[in-house]
Design an enzyme around this catalytic site. Structure first.
Site, mmCIF file in Angstrom:
data_model
loop_
_atom_site.group_PDB
_atom_site.id
_atom_site.type_symbol
_atom_site.label_atom_id
_atom_site.label_comp_id
_atom_site.label_asym_id
_atom_site.label_seq_id
_atom_site.Cartn_x
_atom_site.Cartn_y
_atom_site.Cartn_z
ATOM 1 N N ILE A 71 68.099 -1.968 50.032
ATOM 2 C CA ILE A 71 68.239 -1.314 51.340
ATOM 3 C C ILE A 71 69.596 -1.701 51.929
ATOM 4 C CG2 ILE A 71 67.272 -1.047 53.654
ATOM 5 C CD1 ILE A 71 64.602 -2.042 52.547
ATOM 6 N N GLU A 108 60.717 -16.245 41.285
ATOM 7 C CA GLU A 108 61.379 -17.247 40.461
ATOM 8 C C GLU A 108 60.325 -18.126 39.785
ATOM 9 O OE1 GLU A 108 64.550 -17.272 39.998
ATOM 10 O OE2 GLU A 108 65.171 -15.876 41.574
ATOM 11 N N LYS A 144 71.572 -15.437 49.771
ATOM 12 C CA LYS A 144 71.302 -15.540 51.224
ATOM 13 C C LYS A 144 71.148 -16.987 51.663
ATOM 14 C CE LYS A 144 67.140 -15.614 49.230
ATOM 15 N NZ LYS A 144 66.901 -15.256 47.811
ATOM 16 N N LYS A 187 66.987 -14.883 55.642
ATOM 17 C CA LYS A 187 67.434 -13.493 55.806
ATOM 18 C C LYS A 187 67.408 -13.084 57.276
ATOM 19 C CE LYS A 187 65.864 -12.133 51.200
ATOM 20 N NZ LYS A 187 64.799 -11.460 50.425
ATOM 21 N N GLU A 244 75.933 -7.504 51.008
ATOM 22 C CA GLU A 244 74.849 -6.543 51.224
ATOM 23 C C GLU A 244 73.582 -6.916 50.467
ATOM 24 O OE1 GLU A 244 72.879 -4.137 52.990
ATOM 25 O OE2 GLU A 244 74.925 -3.422 53.287
ATOM 26 N N VAL A 278 70.225 -9.506 51.637
ATOM 27 C CA VAL A 278 69.050 -9.201 52.453
ATOM 28 C C VAL A 278 68.482 -7.841 52.034
ATOM 29 C CG1 VAL A 278 68.147 -8.828 54.785
ATOM 30 C CG2 VAL A 278 69.980 -10.489 54.414
#
Length: 442
Positions: free
Chosen positions: A137, A191, A106, A206, A130, A133
């Site tokens: 979902i 991370e 993103k 996002k 897809e 973000v």
């Protein structure tokens, strides 16, 4: 059965999940794709680096990107490395060698979307994103395709699973911030450097992508006002609960006559409402369309397999040609039609506020505070002050002065007046230190 050869660039947490699904669930992916989804190469930077255990067929693992670029039989690449460079350069090289791209990056799309998408269109290639973000979902497809009959009016979402996990653990179990961050890293939610998750950057990037899809506007993510959870005090989580609220890192995009309201900030949400009940690493988005009304999407927004699920769906769509059709038609991130967003002046945005002050336990203190709020046209909805929490602050300029926490919930006011009132409150002799101000929804 026809075969589509796939490469993965980057075999980290998500890349490993994608490889496992391709290798272990071949019958499933073939059923949905109508063809075999064949993992031909997985490119890593260091062949000797210890990584999550996965049994790759012989000859799949390589440290040479050229093995993918120079292989005309590889037609789709899942580019799953983070950051801006070399991710940007690698994506351009892959597309120029005839590959369609699936990505979860993103930050790259938020920063270089128009350049990459324009180049893809020039080359007749496609980019599916897809997984960029909200993890598992399918929010990109829902906003850009399933809700295309609507003018979307607003989006409110919890878009960072790492932050939501941290806040949930602090809220429910009283766990210290540093301890929860370490646990999030152990579980693969965060991370090694979690800064972009906890300071609001990830959610803002996002939100910029969703705002583009929902409102057709190009948004520079760095201009979105954002506050992270890294400065969130556990005491505010406790007071919020007493008032009937939970605090969440909320991303908001609202379309009004004056333009777009965009923000990312810790926000009080009424307990019992759907967004307030989103726990741990889950994400959720509430969208309102002029035809469909409110719709709600909820699912895991971080972690290996939820994100890998979205990548696999994009790989299938790309392999069967659905991505190319929508990519060319919808013209995502086109520099030829930039349609810059008019972002509303935050000073004019109205809402309710939570204020927490450390104040002198002296007669007249509350009256002085109420006077400041009144002069700034801010009405008080409720006040919490506990006698038992009186303290002496040795770091105060007046260490002998007894201090008590004071929590105020306001009625609706503009952001500008709230900022001015906060500055004035911090200048009162009765107020010690800075004032915590959080937005309130619902």
């Amino acid at each position: 059965m026809e075969k589509t050869n796939i490469a993965i660039v980057g075999l980290g947490t998500v890349g490993t999940g994608v490889a496992r699904l391709l290798l272990d669930c071949g019958d499933r992916t073939a059923r949905h794709a109508g063809r075999t989804m064949w993992l031909r190469k997985a490119v890593v930077r260091d062949l000797e680096k210890a990584r999550q255990r996965i049994d790759l067929p012989e000859g799949v693992l390589t440290d040479s990107l050229d093995e993918v670029i120079n292989d005309p039989e590889i037609t789709v690449v899942a580019q799953l490395i983070g950051g801006l460079e070399p991710a940007r350069s690698i994506m351009l090289r892959l597309m120029e060698s005839g590959k369609d791209i699936v990505t979860a990056n993103k930050a790259l799309l938020a920063e270089h979307g128009p350049e990459l998408f324009d180049r893809a269109r020039q080359l007749g290639r496609s980019i599916a994103f897809e997984a960029s973000v909200a993890g598992g979902i399918p929010i990109i497809a829902n906003i850009s395709q399933c809700l295309s009959a609507n003018q979307l009016e607003s989006l409110e979402g919890i878009l960072n699973g790492t932050s939501n996990f941290i806040v949930s653990q602090m809220d429910e179990f009283g766990t210290e911030y540093a301890e929860v961050v370490a646990e999030a890293q152990r579980l693969g939610y965060a991370e090694a450097d979690p800064t972009m998750d906890v300071d609001g950057t990830d959610a803002a990037q996002k939100l910029a992508i969703l705002a583009h899809l929902a409102f057709g506007a190009t948004v520079d993510w760095s201009t979105i006002p954002r506050v992270g959870i890294d400065g969130l005090d556990p005491v505010d989580l406790r007071y919020a609960r007493q008032l009937g609220y939970r605090i969440k890192l909320l991303a908001v995009a609202t379309l009004g006559e004056e333009g777009l309201e965009l923000s990312v900030a810790p926000t009080l949400l009424k307990i019992g409402t759907p967004l307030a009940e989103v726990r741990n690493a889950f994400n959720a988005i509430r969208a309102v369309g002029d035809a469909v009304g409110p719709v709600f999407y909820h699912g895991l927004g971080a972690g290996q397999m939820p994100t890998a699920s979205a990548v696999i769906a994009d790989l299938i769509d790309t392999a069967v040609g659905r991505t190319k059709l929508t990519f060319q038609t919808l013209e995502y991130f086109s520099s030829e039609n930039p349609a810059r967003a008019i972002q509303r002046d935050t000073a004019n945005i109205r809402g309710r506020f939570y204020l927490r002050l450390s104040v002198a336990n002296d007669p007249g203190t509350l009256a002085a505070i109420a006077n400041v709020l009144s002069r700034n046209s801010i009405s008080i909805a409720s006040v919490i002050q506990h006698e038992s929490e009186s303290t002496l602050d040795p770091n105060s300029q007046r260490p002998d002065r007894e201090l008590v926490p004071l929590v105020i919930m306001t009625h609706e006011a503009s952001e500008g007046t709230a900022v001015a009132a906060t500055a004035e409150l911090e200048g009162l002799d009765a107020v010690e230190g800075s004032v915590t101000r959080l937005r309130v929804k619902g």
